[in-house]
Design a protein around this motif. Structure first.
Motif, PDB file in Angstrom:
ATOM      1  N   LEU A 106      63.980  29.272  83.570  1.00 38.13           N
ATOM      2  CA  LEU A 106      63.741  29.553  84.247  1.00 38.13           C
ATOM      3  C   LEU A 106      63.984  28.402  84.761  1.00 38.13           C
ATOM      4  CD1 LEU A 106      59.924  29.469  82.801  1.00 38.13           C
ATOM      5  CD2 LEU A 106      60.975  30.519  84.837  1.00 38.13           C
ATOM      6  N   ALA A 107      64.226  27.689  84.527  1.00 38.18           N
ATOM      7  CA  ALA A 107      65.515  26.376  85.103  1.00 38.18           C
ATOM      8  C   ALA A 107      66.532  26.946  86.126  1.00 38.18           C
ATOM      9  CB  ALA A 107      66.216  25.487  84.274  1.00 38.18           C
ATOM     10  N   LEU A 108      67.358  27.890  85.523  1.00 40.87           N
ATOM     11  CA  LEU A 108      68.883  28.088  86.571  1.00 40.87           C
ATOM     12  C   LEU A 108      68.228  29.026  87.350  1.00 40.87           C
ATOM     13  CD1 LEU A 108      71.277  29.808  83.433  1.00 40.87           C
ATOM     14  CD2 LEU A 108      71.145  28.165  84.748  1.00 40.87           C
ATOM     15  N   PHE A 109      66.951  29.989  86.461  1.00 36.57           N
ATOM     16  CA  PHE A 109      66.277  30.872  87.820  1.00 36.57           C
ATOM     17  C   PHE A 109      65.554  30.085  89.047  1.00 36.57           C
ATOM     18  CE2 PHE A 109      66.451  35.069  85.634  1.00 36.57           C
ATOM     19  CZ  PHE A 109      67.436  35.997  86.583  1.00 36.57           C
ATOM     20  N   ILE A 110      65.311  29.118  89.319  1.00 37.41           N
ATOM     21  CA  ILE A 110      65.000  28.324  90.339  1.00 37.41           C
ATOM     22  C   ILE A 110      65.719  26.732  90.727  1.00 37.41           C
ATOM     23  CG2 ILE A 110      63.631  26.438  90.726  1.00 37.41           C
ATOM     24  CD1 ILE A 110      60.997  28.301  88.322  1.00 37.41           C
ATOM     25  N   ILE A 111      66.324  26.638  89.567  1.00 40.11           N
ATOM     26  CA  ILE A 111      67.237  25.434  90.300  1.00 40.11           C
ATOM     27  C   ILE A 111      68.439  25.324  90.814  1.00 40.11           C
ATOM     28  CG2 ILE A 111      68.545  23.139  89.547  1.00 40.11           C
ATOM     29  CD1 ILE A 111      67.203  23.048  86.563  1.00 40.11           C
ATOM     30  N   ILE A 112      69.120  26.757  91.177  1.00 45.79           N
ATOM     31  CA  ILE A 112      70.398  27.031  91.125  1.00 45.79           C
ATOM     32  C   ILE A 112      69.907  28.036  92.442  1.00 45.79           C
ATOM     33  CG2 ILE A 112      72.260  28.725  91.048  1.00 45.79           C
ATOM     34  CD1 ILE A 112      72.443  28.717  88.411  1.00 45.79           C
ATOM     35  N   PRO A 113      69.125  28.914  92.334  1.00 48.47           N
ATOM     36  CA  PRO A 113      68.916  29.281  93.816  1.00 48.47           C
ATOM     37  C   PRO A 113      68.092  28.355  94.602  1.00 48.47           C
ATOM     38  CG  PRO A 113      67.508  30.313  92.699  1.00 48.47           C
ATOM     39  CD  PRO A 113      68.267  29.631  91.562  1.00 48.47           C
ATOM     40  N   VAL A 114      67.602  27.005  94.622  1.00 48.16           N
ATOM     41  CA  VAL A 114      66.442  25.931  95.203  1.00 48.16           C
ATOM     42  C   VAL A 114      68.018  25.331  95.954  1.00 48.16           C
ATOM     43  CG1 VAL A 114      65.588  23.379  95.141  1.00 48.16           C
ATOM     44  CG2 VAL A 114      64.849  26.135  94.982  1.00 48.16           C
ATOM     45  N   ALA A 115      69.367  25.239  94.369  1.00 51.12           N
ATOM     46  CA  ALA A 115      69.789  24.525  94.732  1.00 51.12           C
ATOM     47  C   ALA A 115      71.214  24.565  96.368  1.00 51.12           C
ATOM     48  CB  ALA A 115      70.940  23.975  94.019  1.00 51.12           C
TER      49      ALA A 115
END
Ligand code: SF4
Length: 234
Positions: free
Chosen positions: A32-41
């Motif tokens: 979940l973190a990867l799917f949200i954090i990377i795109p947001v970054a």
């Protein structure tokens, strides 16, 4: 003996299930973190780069945009951002990263694909197995620009679609190409070239559509003349 002092009954195999649930929970959180954090970054860095007209972490950004394209677009929609601007940004980023590699390729190993929509609507060009052959009728700017680009040593095609591009790439094996077209055509062309290991540069048309679109020819020459001595380009 009070209730608190009673030993907790143990269930056979419980440590295994506890560990499994813990691992699954941890993995879910990471995903979940990867799917949200990377795109947001990726979105934040892209917006910052667009705002400052300067690329921050270009290679990381390109890898992030390629990896998380779907999520990035969905997030853009969610926040009311125009994903077309993001696609144009991706193309610009790709061009910037490819500039020196493109400039190093000799001109005779380069190709240019021009979209058929740039032609005049009364164009008399014939469709051949190698695309539309311009008759230099003077009704549009395509003819004179093909003549000029060919005089530099470029192979130029007027492509009615991506099938022609794939066929010509297979037949003539250029090491670098310039794709002129609308946002989606150029993006798909860049992705195709990446897969084939060809250095691609995209030039966007100023107007989308199927007939009489417009390109700023100086944008085409800015790319076409990369790595060419000024005197050779007279
Ligand atoms: S100059 Fe070439 S491309 Fe343009 S209308 Fe004439 S034949 Fe068609």
């Amino acid at each position: 003996m009070t209730i608190e002092q009673l030993p907790t009954p143990s269930i056979p195999g419980q440590p295994f299930w506890d560990q499994l649930i813990f691992t699954v929970g941890e993995a879910t959180l990471i995903i979940l973190a990867l799917f949200i954090i990377i795109p947001v970054a990726v979105i934040c860095i892209s917006l910052l780069s667009i705002h400052h007209r300067k690329f921050y972490f270009p290679r990381l950004l390109k890898a992030g945009l390629t990896m998380t394209e779907g999520t990035v677009k969905a997030l853009c929609k969610l926040f009311g951002l125009d994903d077309k601007e993001l696609t144009a940004f991706f193309i610009h980023l790709h061009n910037t990263l490819s500039t020196s590699a493109f400039a190093a390729i000799p001109i005779e190993k380069r190709a240019i694909f021009i979209p058929q929509c740039l032609r005049n609507s009364q164009c008399p060009a014939n469709l051949t197995p190698e695309g539309l052959v311009c008759k230099r009728c003077g009704r549009c700017e395509v003819g004179e620009n093909i003549t000029r680009l060919e005089s530099y040593g470029y192979r130029v095609w007027i492509a009615p679609g991506s099938t022609l591009i794939k066929r010509m790439v297979k037949k003539y094996r250029p090491e670098a190409l310039i794709g002129v077209g609308c946002l989606m055509e150029v993006k798909e062309g860049i992705e195709m070239s990446d897969k084939l290991g060809i250095i691609a540069m995209g030039v966007l048309t100023l107007k989308d559509g199927c007939v009489e679109t417009i390109v700023n020819w100086s944008d085409v020459y800015d790319v076409a003349l990369l790595g060419i001595e000024k005197k050779d380009a007279q």
